[in-house]
Motif scaffolding. Structure first.
Motif, mmCIF file in Angstrom:
data_model
loop_
_atom_site.group_PDB
_atom_site.id
_atom_site.type_symbol
_atom_site.label_atom_id
_atom_site.label_comp_id
_atom_site.label_asym_id
_atom_site.label_seq_id
_atom_site.Cartn_x
_atom_site.Cartn_y
_atom_site.Cartn_z
ATOM 1 N N TRP A 118 4.084 -19.802 -21.952
ATOM 2 C CA TRP A 118 4.964 -21.035 -20.942
ATOM 3 C C TRP A 118 3.655 -22.690 -20.979
ATOM 4 C CZ3 TRP A 118 10.086 -21.068 -19.953
ATOM 5 C CH2 TRP A 118 10.556 -20.317 -19.421
ATOM 6 N N SER A 119 2.822 -22.479 -21.286
ATOM 7 C CA SER A 119 1.754 -23.429 -21.207
ATOM 8 C C SER A 119 1.971 -24.184 -22.609
ATOM 9 C CB SER A 119 0.279 -22.989 -21.759
ATOM 10 O OG SER A 119 -0.149 -22.732 -22.435
ATOM 11 N N SER A 146 -0.141 -15.838 -21.349
ATOM 12 C CA SER A 146 1.056 -16.785 -21.097
ATOM 13 C C SER A 146 1.522 -17.692 -22.095
ATOM 14 C CB SER A 146 1.485 -17.559 -19.655
ATOM 15 O OG SER A 146 2.677 -17.905 -19.406
ATOM 16 N N VAL A 160 5.111 -24.100 -24.148
ATOM 17 C CA VAL A 160 6.672 -24.226 -23.701
ATOM 18 C C VAL A 160 6.331 -26.054 -22.991
ATOM 19 C CG1 VAL A 160 9.171 -24.134 -22.520
ATOM 20 C CG2 VAL A 160 7.536 -22.039 -23.921
ATOM 21 N N TRP A 161 5.822 -25.848 -22.484
ATOM 22 C CA TRP A 161 5.692 -27.074 -21.634
ATOM 23 C C TRP A 161 5.307 -28.020 -22.493
ATOM 24 C CZ3 TRP A 161 9.003 -27.459 -17.644
ATOM 25 C CH2 TRP A 161 9.286 -27.258 -17.604
#
Length: 55
Positions: free
Chosen positions: A10-11, A8, A13-14
């Motif tokens: 998303w890590s 993913s 993005v964060w």
């Protein structure tokens, strides 16, 4: 053919979101410190507004 991995994103993005937030806080603190320095030096409103526009 895929050039991305299966994990993913998303890590990432964060991480970027947190870095952007810290950078924004630093910009705000620098602008606040410069505004207070101008005020204590006796600069007028035009100088302060010019500083905030530049920031």
């Amino acid at each position: 053919m895929s050039f991305t991995t299966a994990r993913s994103r998303w890590s990432d993005v964060w991480l970027v979101t947190a870095a952007r937030g810290i950078s924004s806080c630093g910009d705000f603190l620098a602008a606040s410190a410069l505004t207070l320095t101008l005020q204590s030096a006796g600069a007028g409103g035009l100088a302060v507004s010019g500083l905030l526009l530049a920031a």
